[in-house]
Design a protein around this motif. Structure first.
Motif, PDB file in Angstrom:
ATOM      1  N   ASP A  55       1.548   1.861  11.886  1.00  0.00           N
ATOM      2  CA  ASP A  55       1.398   2.133  13.312  1.00  0.00           C
ATOM      3  C   ASP A  55       0.532   1.043  13.935  1.00  0.00           C
ATOM      4  OD1 ASP A  55       0.808   3.050  15.876  1.00  0.00           O
ATOM      5  OD2 ASP A  55       0.287   5.079  15.210  1.00  0.00           O
ATOM      6  N   LEU A  56       1.110   0.254  14.804  1.00  0.00           N
ATOM      7  CA  LEU A  56       0.414  -0.844  15.475  1.00  0.00           C
ATOM      8  C   LEU A  56      -0.822  -0.364  16.220  1.00  0.00           C
ATOM      9  CD1 LEU A  56       0.304  -3.801  16.416  1.00  0.00           C
ATOM     10  CD2 LEU A  56       1.975  -3.224  18.169  1.00  0.00           C
ATOM     11  N   ASN A  57      -0.813   0.872  16.670  1.00  0.00           N
ATOM     12  CA  ASN A  57      -1.925   1.412  17.449  1.00  0.00           C
ATOM     13  C   ASN A  57      -3.008   2.076  16.602  1.00  0.00           C
ATOM     14  OD1 ASN A  57      -0.816   0.646  20.001  1.00  0.00           O
ATOM     15  ND2 ASN A  57       0.727   2.220  19.649  1.00  0.00           N
ATOM     16  N   ASP A  58      -2.866   2.039  15.278  1.00  0.00           N
ATOM     17  CA  ASP A  58      -3.832   2.651  14.374  1.00  0.00           C
ATOM     18  C   ASP A  58      -4.517   1.555  13.551  1.00  0.00           C
ATOM     19  OD1 ASP A  58      -5.313   4.132  12.580  1.00  0.00           O
ATOM     20  OD2 ASP A  58      -3.654   5.454  12.004  1.00  0.00           O
ATOM     21  N   ALA A  59      -5.523   0.919  14.146  1.00  0.00           N
ATOM     22  CA  ALA A  59      -6.221  -0.186  13.481  1.00  0.00           C
ATOM     23  C   ALA A  59      -6.871   0.259  12.179  1.00  0.00           C
ATOM     24  CB  ALA A  59      -7.258  -0.796  14.420  1.00  0.00           C
ATOM     25  N   GLU A  60      -7.341   1.501  12.112  1.00  0.00           N
ATOM     26  CA  GLU A  60      -7.957   2.001  10.878  1.00  0.00           C
ATOM     27  C   GLU A  60      -6.947   2.034   9.732  1.00  0.00           C
ATOM     28  OE1 GLU A  60     -11.091   2.577  10.044  1.00  0.00           O
ATOM     29  OE2 GLU A  60     -11.762   1.985  12.045  1.00  0.00           O
ATOM     30  N   ALA A  61      -5.714   2.463  10.015  1.00  0.00           N
ATOM     31  CA  ALA A  61      -4.681   2.496   8.980  1.00  0.00           C
ATOM     32  C   ALA A  61      -4.291   1.081   8.561  1.00  0.00           C
ATOM     33  CB  ALA A  61      -3.454   3.263   9.478  1.00  0.00           C
ATOM     34  N   VAL A  62      -4.226   0.163   9.512  1.00  0.00           N
ATOM     35  CA  VAL A  62      -3.911  -1.228   9.188  1.00  0.00           C
ATOM     36  C   VAL A  62      -5.042  -1.813   8.344  1.00  0.00           C
ATOM     37  CG1 VAL A  62      -3.454  -3.533  10.124  1.00  0.00           C
ATOM     38  CG2 VAL A  62      -2.448  -1.519  11.234  1.00  0.00           C
ATOM     39  N   ALA A  63      -6.288  -1.534   8.713  1.00  0.00           N
ATOM     40  CA  ALA A  63      -7.437  -2.020   7.943  1.00  0.00           C
ATOM     41  C   ALA A  63      -7.398  -1.464   6.524  1.00  0.00           C
ATOM     42  CB  ALA A  63      -8.745  -1.627   8.637  1.00  0.00           C
ATOM     43  N   ALA A  64      -7.101  -0.188   6.376  1.00  0.00           N
ATOM     44  CA  ALA A  64      -7.017   0.419   5.043  1.00  0.00           C
ATOM     45  C   ALA A  64      -5.939  -0.268   4.206  1.00  0.00           C
ATOM     46  CB  ALA A  64      -6.734   1.915   5.159  1.00  0.00           C
ATOM     47  N   PHE A  65      -4.811  -0.591   4.821  1.00  0.00           N
ATOM     48  CA  PHE A  65      -3.736  -1.293   4.117  1.00  0.00           C
ATOM     49  C   PHE A  65      -4.214  -2.667   3.654  1.00  0.00           C
ATOM     50  CE2 PHE A  65      -0.192  -4.200   3.834  1.00  0.00           C
ATOM     51  CZ  PHE A  65       0.742  -3.486   3.098  1.00  0.00           C
ATOM     52  N   VAL A  66      -4.875  -3.407   4.539  1.00  0.00           N
ATOM     53  CA  VAL A  66      -5.356  -4.756   4.213  1.00  0.00           C
ATOM     54  C   VAL A  66      -6.386  -4.692   3.080  1.00  0.00           C
ATOM     55  CG1 VAL A  66      -6.631  -6.767   5.084  1.00  0.00           C
ATOM     56  CG2 VAL A  66      -4.844  -5.716   6.496  1.00  0.00           C
ATOM     57  N   VAL A  67      -7.331  -3.771   3.174  1.00  0.00           N
ATOM     58  CA  VAL A  67      -8.367  -3.625   2.151  1.00  0.00           C
ATOM     59  C   VAL A  67      -7.722  -3.318   0.797  1.00  0.00           C
ATOM     60  CG1 VAL A  67     -10.249  -2.099   1.383  1.00  0.00           C
ATOM     61  CG2 VAL A  67     -10.243  -3.022   3.711  1.00  0.00           C
ATOM     62  N   GLU A  68      -6.785  -2.394   0.783  1.00  0.00           N
ATOM     63  CA  GLU A  68      -6.091  -2.023  -0.460  1.00  0.00           C
ATOM     64  C   GLU A  68      -5.298  -3.207  -1.006  1.00  0.00           C
ATOM     65  OE1 GLU A  68      -4.501   0.214  -3.611  1.00  0.00           O
ATOM     66  OE2 GLU A  68      -6.077   0.806  -2.225  1.00  0.00           O
ATOM     67  N   ARG A  69      -4.544  -3.857  -0.157  1.00  0.00           N
ATOM     68  CA  ARG A  69      -3.680  -4.970  -0.567  1.00  0.00           C
ATOM     69  C   ARG A  69      -4.499  -6.136  -1.121  1.00  0.00           C
ATOM     70  NH1 ARG A  69       2.009  -5.251  -1.238  1.00  0.00           N
ATOM     71  NH2 ARG A  69       2.234  -7.389  -1.906  1.00  0.00           N
ATOM     72  N   CYS A  70      -5.667  -6.385  -0.529  1.00  0.00           N
ATOM     73  CA  CYS A  70      -6.527  -7.500  -0.950  1.00  0.00           C
ATOM     74  C   CYS A  70      -7.477  -7.118  -2.083  1.00  0.00           C
ATOM     75  CB  CYS A  70      -7.318  -8.024   0.240  1.00  0.00           C
ATOM     76  SG  CYS A  70      -6.301  -8.847   1.482  1.00  0.00           S
ATOM     77  N   GLY A  71      -7.465  -5.843  -2.478  1.00  0.00           N
ATOM     78  CA  GLY A  71      -8.352  -5.403  -3.555  1.00  0.00           C
ATOM     79  C   GLY A  71      -9.821  -5.471  -3.185  1.00  0.00           C
ATOM     80  N   LEU A  72     -10.135  -5.186  -1.931  1.00  0.00           N
ATOM     81  CA  LEU A  72     -11.510  -5.296  -1.453  1.00  0.00           C
ATOM     82  C   LEU A  72     -12.294  -4.002  -1.602  1.00  0.00           C
ATOM     83  CD1 LEU A  72     -10.872  -7.564   1.632  1.00  0.00           C
ATOM     84  CD2 LEU A  72     -12.095  -8.172  -0.451  1.00  0.00           C
ATOM     85  N   GLY A  73     -11.633  -2.899  -1.830  1.00  0.00           N
ATOM     86  CA  GLY A  73     -12.278  -1.624  -2.109  1.00  0.00           C
ATOM     87  C   GLY A  73     -13.629  -1.428  -1.476  1.00  0.00           C
ATOM     88  N   HIS A  74     -14.666  -1.368  -2.295  1.00  0.00           N
ATOM     89  CA  HIS A  74     -16.033  -1.129  -1.820  1.00  0.00           C
ATOM     90  C   HIS A  74     -16.881  -2.362  -2.092  1.00  0.00           C
ATOM     91  CE1 HIS A  74     -14.381   2.900  -2.444  1.00  0.00           C
ATOM     92  NE2 HIS A  74     -15.132   3.218  -1.414  1.00  0.00           N
ATOM     93  N   PRO A  75     -17.172  -3.163  -1.040  1.00  0.00           N
ATOM     94  CA  PRO A  75     -17.971  -4.373  -1.261  1.00  0.00           C
ATOM     95  C   PRO A  75     -19.393  -4.052  -1.651  1.00  0.00           C
ATOM     96  CG  PRO A  75     -17.556  -4.046   1.092  1.00  0.00           C
ATOM     97  CD  PRO A  75     -16.829  -2.963   0.347  1.00  0.00           C
TER      98      PRO A  75
END
Length: 168
Positions: free
Chosen positions: A148-168
């Protein structure tokens, strides 16, 4: 440093998503930097300013510094080629995540921002570097997950998961 991008046709909403995505990522404790490709000539300097006068006089680089920020401007002269994305990335300080806006032909993983109203073809249909599409509606024939283009939190969660950034 993880690198992830947003791409799409002009007018699709890449920058609007980027400015909502950055705070969603920094709120997770990530240090984020960005690279933005501009297709047209641009200038961050203004006539009448000392730094502009230095460039007009022929300086190759002008660095402006203050207690709050600094900026380095490098003038491409005598038909010098535009720097590649990897050359630009090498000039940046390390962070947790470097977000790239534009550079659609580069091989880094990216989300395509797509809106039916822009009336342009889906890039993801023929580009394996696109791992998801962010849209404001259905995306017919989309070969990757649609966010959803209007759900920045969901996009951020996808990016974090995809990049393996989990919990810095």
């Amino acid at each position: 440093m993880k690198i992830f991008g947003l791409t799409g046709w002009s007018g699709s909403g890449k920058t609007a998503l980027m400015v909502r995505l950055i705070p969603a990522l920094t709120a997770r404790g990530l240090r984020v930097s960005t690279v933005k490709h501009a297709h047209k000539g641009f200038d961050i300097d203004h006539p009448g300013k000392d730094s502009h006068n230095h460039r007009v006089a022929g300086a190759t680089e002008v660095l402006v510094s203050s207690p709050r920020r600094w900026a380095l401007m490098h003038e491409l002269r005598d038909d010098e080629p535009e720097l590649t994305l990897s050359e630009l990335v090498a000039k940046l300080s390390p962070v947790d995540l470097l977000l790239i806006e534009g550079f659609k032909r580069e091989p880094h993983e990216k989300i395509e921002v797509w809106r039916a109203a822009v009336d342009k073809p889906l890039i993801a249909a023929g580009d394996s570097s696109i791992v998801a599409v962010a849209s404001d509606g259905p995306v017919p024939g989309c070969p990757v997950p649609v966010l959803d283009l209007n759900d920045a939190e969901a996009v951020a969660a996808f990016v974090v998961e995809r990049c393996g950034l989990g919990h810095p």
